[in-house]
Design an enzyme around this catalytic site. Structure first.
Site, PDB file in Angstrom:
ATOM      1  N   HIS A 157      28.389  42.332  44.564  1.00 49.07           N
ATOM      2  CA  HIS A 157      28.898  41.276  44.178  1.00 49.07           C
ATOM      3  C   HIS A 157      28.068  40.262  44.827  1.00 49.07           C
ATOM      4  O   HIS A 157      27.794  39.135  44.262  1.00 49.07           O
ATOM      5  CB  HIS A 157      30.654  41.417  44.444  1.00 49.07           C
ATOM      6  CG  HIS A 157      30.811  39.211  43.847  1.00 49.07           C
ATOM      7  ND1 HIS A 157      31.102  38.854  45.315  1.00 49.07           N
ATOM      8  CD2 HIS A 157      30.517  38.359  43.153  1.00 49.07           C
ATOM      9  CE1 HIS A 157      31.715  37.216  44.875  1.00 49.07           C
ATOM     10  NE2 HIS A 157      31.140  37.956  43.231  1.00 49.07           N
ATOM     11  N   GLU A 214      24.370  40.190  43.446  1.00 50.72           N
ATOM     12  CA  GLU A 214      24.761  39.012  41.870  1.00 50.72           C
ATOM     13  C   GLU A 214      23.991  37.926  42.166  1.00 50.72           C
ATOM     14  O   GLU A 214      23.241  36.910  41.870  1.00 50.72           O
ATOM     15  CB  GLU A 214      26.016  39.588  41.066  1.00 50.72           C
ATOM     16  CG  GLU A 214      26.700  38.403  39.701  1.00 50.72           C
ATOM     17  CD  GLU A 214      28.012  38.469  39.943  1.00 50.72           C
ATOM     18  OE1 GLU A 214      27.903  36.705  40.247  1.00 50.72           O
ATOM     19  OE2 GLU A 214      28.691  38.906  40.466  1.00 50.72           O
ATOM     20  N   HIS A 215      24.864  37.333  43.133  1.00 43.23           N
ATOM     21  CA  HIS A 215      25.185  35.885  43.563  1.00 43.23           C
ATOM     22  C   HIS A 215      23.352  35.809  44.565  1.00 43.23           C
ATOM     23  O   HIS A 215      23.142  35.032  44.146  1.00 43.23           O
ATOM     24  CB  HIS A 215      26.496  35.596  44.853  1.00 43.23           C
ATOM     25  CG  HIS A 215      27.148  35.327  44.769  1.00 43.23           C
ATOM     26  ND1 HIS A 215      28.321  34.205  45.014  1.00 43.23           N
ATOM     27  CD2 HIS A 215      27.945  35.587  44.027  1.00 43.23           C
ATOM     28  CE1 HIS A 215      28.918  33.958  44.473  1.00 43.23           C
ATOM     29  NE2 HIS A 215      29.104  34.907  43.627  1.00 43.23           N
ATOM     30  N   GLU A 262      35.022  32.251  48.090  1.00 47.94           N
ATOM     31  CA  GLU A 262      35.323  32.996  46.796  1.00 47.94           C
ATOM     32  C   GLU A 262      36.537  34.494  47.091  1.00 47.94           C
ATOM     33  O   GLU A 262      37.227  33.836  47.003  1.00 47.94           O
ATOM     34  CB  GLU A 262      34.521  33.311  46.154  1.00 47.94           C
ATOM     35  CG  GLU A 262      34.857  34.217  44.692  1.00 47.94           C
ATOM     36  CD  GLU A 262      34.290  34.873  44.043  1.00 47.94           C
ATOM     37  OE1 GLU A 262      33.815  35.429  42.898  1.00 47.94           O
ATOM     38  OE2 GLU A 262      32.383  35.061  44.412  1.00 47.94           O
TER      39      GLU A 262
END
Length: 336
Positions: free
Chosen positions: A54, A57-58, A134
């Site tokens: 993740h 991905e950022h 997040e």
């Protein structure tokens, strides 16, 4: 190149580089949607690296060899398009929606993100804070958090039970080297699926991808192989996990393992879930909400993955009506 026609306007090509390309022509629209799915995500992570997929991905959005972060943000939005990404348990996806004439631009931007990110340590320190926020958002959203907790209860020792976002500790410990290692190991053509739908032809899509180097066997794969997922042990059944939190509602998930994505029995399960808790006319909605007034949100859910699936029920109810809601849901289960 091996191309097969799957339906009247649907084609699939497997290129020499190993990348799979799918398209569906929809001539009635003036737009196109396209995406690249990388077959590497949280299910492939060891526990100490939880959240690395993740975070990567950022990080690809922070800059490539050809574009700054701001240029990436403007590349499609300046022309009315959109660009986004998400990480699931089996795949990491990067996708765009544009006018049909801008499909080459979208493919160029997506390819640049996936193939050429710079992954600088200075960018990581900033983006790590974003991901930690997040994680905080999920912690403050109990109707989301309860699903992470249910997966953890079902598979406490397997990556399918890990948080896709990772934990504060694991994300804080990840380095730029970890991201570069994952990128080098997983982001190559044979580990990707590219799909597009809209006012396009399969031949034109292949031509654009060829120009982006997706079919170059000599430089694409080397000795890399598609990452594998550790075999999934049977899910824990009959367990009850409680996580105290000061909230106005008690959020409850009934969950169990079920068939994986490729199992044709999933279609019967989808029908069953819709009848059981898929809408206003479903059994759960009528009984729990309409007849008993115990909840605003009550529904059945299914999720299917490469090696397993999950099916269950979610309800949010007041703490004082928790036992009544649980009992009523169990009664509906017993009627199936």
């Amino acid at each position: 190149m091996e191309t097969v026609r799957l339906d009247r306007e649907i084609h699939q090509t497997t290129a020499p580089s190993g990348v799979i390309v799918l398209s569906e022509r929809v001539p009635s629209v003036r737009s196109a949607a396209t995406g690249i799915w990388v077959r590497s995500a949280s299910a492939h992570e060891p526990r100490p690296k939880m959240g690395v997929s993740h975070l990567l991905e950022h990080m690809v959005f922070k800059g490539t060899e050809r574009r700054t972060a701001q240029q990436i943000a403007l590349a499609l939005e300046a022309r009315g398009g959109s660009l986004d990404a998400y990480t699931s348990r089996d795949t990491t996806a990067f996708h765009a929606r544009v006018l049909d004439a801008d499909l080459p631009r979208a493919l160029d931007v997506l390819t640049d993100l996936i193939r050429n990110p710079v992954l600088r340590t200075s960018d990581l320190e900033l983006e790590r804070k974003v991901v930690l926020e997040e994680i905080n958002t999920v912690a403050d959203t109990p109707d989301d958090q309860v699903f992470d907790l249910s997966y953890e209860t079902l598979w406490p020792d397997h990556p399918y039970g890990y948080s896709i976002l990772g934990t504060r500790d694991t994300v804080s410990a990840l380095s730029a080297g970890d991201l570069k290692q994952l990128h080098g190991r997983a982001y190559f053509p044979a580990n990707c699926v590219i799909a597009a739908a809209g006012n396009l032809t399969h031949e034109t899509l292949l031509e654009e991808l060829a120009q982006q180097g997706w079919f170059d066997r000599a430089t694409s794969n080397g000795e890399r192989v598609t990452p594998s997922v550790a075999p999934v042990a049977p899910a824990v059944h009959g367990a009850e996990a409680r996580h105290p939190k000061d909230t106005a509602q008690t959020h409850i998930v009934f969950g169990t393992d079920t068939v994986p994505y490729a199992d044709p029995r999933k279609y019967a399960l989808l029908v069953l879930a819709n009848v059981f808790g898929g809408g206003m006319s479903s059994r759960l909605f009528q009984r729990i909400r309409e007849e008993l007034g115990l909840a605003y949100a009550i529904y059945a859910f299914t999720s299917f993955y490469h090696q397993m699936g999950v099916a269950g029920v979610y309800v949010g109810t007041q703490p004082q009506t928790e036992a009544q809601a649980v009992a009523a849901i169990r009664e509906e289960y017993a009627k199936l």
